[in-house]
Design an enzyme around this catalytic site. Structure first.
Site, PDB file in Angstrom:
ATOM      1  N   HIS A   1      12.195 -21.674   3.673  1.00  0.00           N
ATOM      2  CA  HIS A   1      11.807 -20.672   4.679  1.00  0.00           C
ATOM      3  C   HIS A   1      12.676 -19.352   4.429  1.00  0.00           C
ATOM      4  O   HIS A   1      13.853 -19.414   4.026  1.00  0.00           O
ATOM      5  CB  HIS A   1      11.825 -20.896   6.036  1.00  0.00           C
ATOM      6  CG  HIS A   1      10.643 -21.946   6.269  1.00  0.00           C
ATOM      7  ND1 HIS A   1      10.574 -23.226   6.225  1.00  0.00           N
ATOM      8  CD2 HIS A   1       9.370 -21.473   6.817  1.00  0.00           C
ATOM      9  CE1 HIS A   1       9.440 -23.629   6.774  1.00  0.00           C
ATOM     10  NE2 HIS A   1       8.405 -22.555   7.028  1.00  0.00           N
ATOM     11  N   LYS A  15      14.656 -17.371   9.909  1.00  0.00           N
ATOM     12  CA  LYS A  15      14.216 -18.534  10.653  1.00  0.00           C
ATOM     13  C   LYS A  15      15.523 -19.176  11.369  1.00  0.00           C
ATOM     14  O   LYS A  15      16.474 -19.559  10.682  1.00  0.00           O
ATOM     15  CB  LYS A  15      13.504 -19.466   9.773  1.00  0.00           C
ATOM     16  CG  LYS A  15      12.746 -20.575  10.559  1.00  0.00           C
ATOM     17  CD  LYS A  15      12.028 -21.557   9.649  1.00  0.00           C
ATOM     18  CE  LYS A  15      11.431 -22.779  10.392  1.00  0.00           C
ATOM     19  NZ  LYS A  15      10.573 -22.172  11.464  1.00  0.00           N
TER      20      LYS A  15
END
Ligand code: NAD
Length: 252
Positions: A140, A144
């Site tokens: 990701h 995040k």
């Protein structure tokens, strides 16, 4: 022309997902945005009674706002798709009260591809059996804040179900003298890289062969498309109840 089209009320309309869903509705030939509801002051309405003009309500708002829209759906007799995450028990209770009379889809991940990935992962882990090692790697973007992703955890649960294991088999990363890999471990690893939207790989590795199942998210529009597929599905005739994306895809 909105005649014959399915009328959608969007709750959380000014948010990132609300806007992505409005775009996807605009690109469709069978849907129309009947009401855009948010906290007002931005061209949307704050009145939950605006859902009266819709066939289906879609909620991607905030965990504290979903209970109110579920109660409004009960009041007006409307089916509901909830994509909002982190819901408290009292909100789930309000959703269950609605689900006694209407069809509701509750989905923390509305991606059609991820729903199929969970299904395939469970089936592959079951078919390949205990001889195959399972490890999950998720990628990701660097902003995040939680790790591993909720999707990686659900993927690990699907693998565990297929193998007849539970969460005690999960191993989050490895460092130092951890010893040899145990047969029942399900490894979960988080990689953080610049602007990656989201990528999940399941490795199933056995004697002399390896199977890899990979899902790559290119754009959050994928969640909008899945949510609208769920909206079309809840609007159909059928038994009231609380469903998830597996039901929408005909997997459960
Ligand atoms: P966002 O913050 O961009 O948008 C949320 C919107 O809800 C905002 O416009 C906000 O003003 C509005 N809102 C908050 N409280 C409200 C209230 N009381 N009444 C009406 N509107 C209210 O967030 P986002 O990225 O669009 O995500 C929204 C939710 O959807 C989050 O819970 C997120 O985790 C979830 N999400 C789910 C999926 C999925 O696949 N199911 C995908 C992405 C995001």
């Amino acid at each position: 022309m909105s005649e014959g089209k399915l009328r959608i009320a969007m709750h959380g309309a000014a948010g990132r997902m609300g806007q992505a869903i409005a775009r996807a509705i605009g690109e469709s030939s069978d849907l129309v945005l009947a009401a855009a509801i948010d906290r007002s002051g931005d061209g949307t309405t704050a009145s939950l009674d605006a859902i009266a003009s819709a066939d289906v309500v879609v909620d991607f708002s905030h965990r504290d706002a979903t209970r109110g829209i579920a109660e409004a759906c009960s009041k007006h007799g409307k089916p509901l798709v909830v994509g909002t995450t982190g819901l408290a028990q009292e909100t789930l209770d309000a959703i269950d009260a609605l689900a006694k009379r209407e069809r509701v889809v509750l989905a923390a991940n509305t991606s059609v591809g991820v729903t199929v990935l969970f299904h395939l992962a469970k089936e592959a882990a079951r078919l390949l059996g205990g001889e195959f090692d399972a490890e999950i790697v998720e990628l990701h973007h660097g902003k995040k804040v939680d790790a591993p992703s909720g999707t990686a955890l659900r993927l690990a649960e699907a693998v565990a179900e297929g193998k007849g294991l539970d969460a005690s088999s999960f191993v989050h990363g490895r460092s130092g003298m951890v010893g040899a890999r145990k047969k029942d471990e399900i490894g979960i690893h988080a990689v953080r890289l610049s602007d990656v939207v989201g990528e999940h790989t399941l490795y199933l590795s056995g004697p002399a062969e390896r199977l890899e199942l990979v899902h790559r998210a290119h754009d959050r529009a994928l969640f909008a498309r899945g949510a609208l597929r769920a909206a079309r599905w809840v609007a159909r005739e059928g038994a009231p109840g609380r469903y998830d994306m597996r039901a929408v895809l005909g997997l459960a």
